[in-house]
Design a protein around this motif. Structure first.
Motif, PDB file in Angstrom:
ATOM      1  N   ARG A  24      43.881  42.072  33.255  1.00 31.51           N
ATOM      2  CA  ARG A  24      43.932  40.859  32.417  1.00 31.51           C
ATOM      3  C   ARG A  24      44.826  41.016  31.197  1.00 31.51           C
ATOM      4  O   ARG A  24      45.012  40.057  30.461  1.00 31.51           O
ATOM      5  N   ARG A  25      45.336  42.227  30.977  1.00 31.99           N
ATOM      6  CA  ARG A  25      46.257  42.425  29.840  1.00 31.99           C
ATOM      7  C   ARG A  25      47.668  42.534  30.414  1.00 31.99           C
ATOM      8  O   ARG A  25      48.009  43.526  31.054  1.00 31.99           O
ATOM      9  N   LEU A  26      48.464  41.512  30.141  1.00 33.89           N
ATOM     10  CA  LEU A  26      49.786  41.402  30.777  1.00 33.89           C
ATOM     11  C   LEU A  26      50.875  41.248  29.723  1.00 33.89           C
ATOM     12  O   LEU A  26      50.635  40.676  28.654  1.00 33.89           O
ATOM     13  N   THR A  27      52.062  41.740  30.048  1.00 33.57           N
ATOM     14  CA  THR A  27      53.208  41.509  29.165  1.00 33.57           C
ATOM     15  C   THR A  27      53.751  40.103  29.445  1.00 33.57           C
ATOM     16  O   THR A  27      53.363  39.456  30.426  1.00 33.57           O
ATOM     17  N   THR A  28      54.688  39.689  28.591  1.00 32.10           N
ATOM     18  CA  THR A  28      55.295  38.367  28.813  1.00 32.10           C
ATOM     19  C   THR A  28      56.577  38.482  29.632  1.00 32.10           C
ATOM     20  O   THR A  28      57.302  37.501  29.807  1.00 32.10           O
TER      21      THR A  28
ATOM     22  N   ILE B 177      50.685  34.099  29.768  1.00 25.69           N
ATOM     23  CA  ILE B 177      50.724  34.696  31.115  1.00 25.69           C
ATOM     24  C   ILE B 177      51.959  34.147  31.833  1.00 25.69           C
ATOM     25  O   ILE B 177      52.173  32.924  31.863  1.00 25.69           O
ATOM     26  N   PRO B 178      52.803  35.026  32.391  1.00 23.21           N
ATOM     27  CA  PRO B 178      54.057  34.525  32.974  1.00 23.21           C
ATOM     28  C   PRO B 178      53.869  33.486  34.082  1.00 23.21           C
ATOM     29  O   PRO B 178      54.562  32.474  34.102  1.00 23.21           O
ATOM     30  N   VAL B 179      52.951  33.728  34.989  1.00 25.78           N
ATOM     31  CA  VAL B 179      52.774  32.796  36.123  1.00 25.78           C
ATOM     32  C   VAL B 179      51.286  32.655  36.448  1.00 25.78           C
ATOM     33  O   VAL B 179      50.562  33.657  36.485  1.00 25.78           O
TER      34      VAL B 179
ATOM     35  N   ALA C 217      50.331  41.805  45.112  1.00 27.21           N
ATOM     36  CA  ALA C 217      50.704  41.970  43.692  1.00 27.21           C
ATOM     37  C   ALA C 217      50.556  43.429  43.294  1.00 27.21           C
ATOM     38  O   ALA C 217      51.434  44.018  42.658  1.00 27.21           O
ATOM     39  N   ARG C 218      49.447  44.017  43.702  1.00 24.40           N
ATOM     40  CA  ARG C 218      49.212  45.438  43.371  1.00 24.40           C
ATOM     41  C   ARG C 218      50.320  46.319  43.952  1.00 24.40           C
ATOM     42  O   ARG C 218      50.796  47.248  43.304  1.00 24.40           O
ATOM     43  N   ALA C 219      50.723  46.012  45.181  1.00 23.59           N
ATOM     44  CA  ALA C 219      51.697  46.859  45.875  1.00 23.59           C
ATOM     45  C   ALA C 219      53.038  46.903  45.161  1.00 23.59           C
ATOM     46  O   ALA C 219      53.790  47.860  45.322  1.00 23.59           O
ATOM     47  N   VAL C 220      53.355  45.860  44.370  1.00 20.07           N
ATOM     48  CA  VAL C 220      54.630  45.883  43.640  1.00 20.07           C
ATOM     49  C   VAL C 220      54.424  46.153  42.150  1.00 20.07           C
ATOM     50  O   VAL C 220      55.343  46.001  41.352  1.00 20.07           O
ATOM     51  N   GLY C 221      53.190  46.541  41.794  1.00 19.55           N
ATOM     52  CA  GLY C 221      52.939  46.930  40.398  1.00 19.55           C
ATOM     53  C   GLY C 221      52.631  45.781  39.468  1.00 19.55           C
ATOM     54  O   GLY C 221      52.546  45.969  38.248  1.00 19.55           O
TER      55      GLY C 221
ATOM     56  N   GLY D 287      51.326  38.931  36.093  1.00 23.43           N
ATOM     57  CA  GLY D 287      52.324  39.446  35.156  1.00 23.43           C
ATOM     58  C   GLY D 287      52.380  40.960  35.281  1.00 23.43           C
ATOM     59  O   GLY D 287      51.666  41.554  36.095  1.00 23.43           O
ATOM     60  N   TRP D 288      53.219  41.568  34.443  1.00 24.37           N
ATOM     61  CA  TRP D 288      53.318  43.036  34.487  1.00 24.37           C
ATOM     62  C   TRP D 288      52.275  43.613  33.546  1.00 24.37           C
ATOM     63  O   TRP D 288      52.133  43.133  32.413  1.00 24.37           O
ATOM     64  N   PRO D 289      51.521  44.618  33.981  1.00 25.89           N
ATOM     65  CA  PRO D 289      50.432  45.155  33.145  1.00 25.89           C
ATOM     66  C   PRO D 289      50.953  45.808  31.866  1.00 25.89           C
ATOM     67  O   PRO D 289      52.040  46.377  31.867  1.00 25.89           O
ATOM     68  N   THR D 290      50.150  45.725  30.812  1.00 23.93           N
ATOM     69  CA  THR D 290      50.553  46.370  29.551  1.00 23.93           C
ATOM     70  C   THR D 290      50.288  47.874  29.585  1.00 23.93           C
ATOM     71  O   THR D 290      50.867  48.620  28.815  1.00 23.93           O
TER      72      THR D 290
END
Ligand SMILES: Cc1cc2nc3c(=O)[nH]c(=O)nc-3n(C[C@H](O)[C@H](O)[C@H](O)COP(=O)(O)O)c2cc1C
Length: 219
Positions: free
Chosen positions: A21-25, A108-110, A146-150, A185-188
């Motif tokens: 739940r913590r994502l970069t922009t 959240i990006p998407v 999503a997990r498979a691509v990080g 999004g990408w995890p922080t």
């Protein structure tokens, strides 16, 4: 950008997939989102109806509306749920992450809103299972892809709780049922393993309640 290969071994993806739940922009490309949805749709559906639709939300105005709805629900449940689970450190971590997501929902990006397009009235649990059971396998595929691509992702129903307002924000007609949202999004940061109940504790052999595997685990 070339599409990522999705070549993480399936066991690793399944073992390490968890609610993030913590994502970069940082942006997530349409190309990647399209591929995630394509992989989601490899899931089974009742009678292969494929009665699903996905709304990819990037528009700041729509995200802001969903963010407000999410916060309204979060404010109602936040304190009582925190108090009830105050002695559980794992819960406290999840609770903080959920609060973070509520505070930063607009960024959240998407958001992928997962919808059913054929909702059957449910005279029995089996009929209900056919309806909801025809969207959640796809949602799980989406989470694993999503997990498979990080990418970080989680499954949330909270922004849809005030259902009429969420439908209006998204322009969803009545024949379509939004079931959950997957923020992406990408995890922080890095994340530890999930905790799950042992197999022996939740599995019966031949008849309900025969926990033979529990004994084998020494439980
Ligand atoms: C049907 C369903 C509804 C969920 N609703 C929410 C929700 O509203 N908000 C949220 O933050 N997480 C929600 N989750 C995610 C769960 O909290 C999460 O999967 C669970 O805590 C396990 O997390 P872990 O995989 O990180 O261990 C939901 C999951 C499911 C399957």
């Amino acid at each position: 950008m070339t599409a990522p290969a999705f070549d993480m071994p399936i066991g690793e993806a399944m073992r390490t997939q968890r609610a993030i739940r913590r994502l970069t922009t940082d942006p997530v490309s349409d190309e990647l989102v399209r591929e995630l949805i394509a992989l989601a749709t490899k899931a089974p559906t009742a009678q292969n109806h494929q009665a699903w639709e996905f709304i990819v939300v990037r528009d700041p105005e729509v995200k802001a509306k969903l963010a407000r709805l999410n916060r309204r629900v979060w404010r109602l449940v936040d304190k009582p749920v925190a108090w009830l689970n105050r002695k559980d450190p794992k819960f406290v971590r999840t609770h903080r992450a959920t609060a973070h997501q509520a505070d930063n929902f607009e960024d959240i990006p998407v958001l992928i809103v997962c919808c059913m397009t054929a909702t059957r009235r449910a005279p029995s649990p089996v009929v209900a299972a056919s309806s909801y059971g025809s969207i959640f396998p796809a949602v799980q595929n989406l989470l694993l892809a999503a997990r498979a691509v990080g990418l970080g992702a989680n499954l949330t129903t909270m922004p849809l709780t005030i259902n009429f307002a969420a439908r209006r924000a998204l322009g969803i007609p009545w024949k379509v049922t939004p079931v959950c949202i997957v923020p992406l999004g990408w995890p922080t940061g890095k994340y530890g393993p999930t905790t799950r109940r042992p197999v022996g504790e939740i599995t019966s052999i031949d008849r309900y309640g025969n926990r033979a595997w529990l004994d084998a685990e020494g439980g």
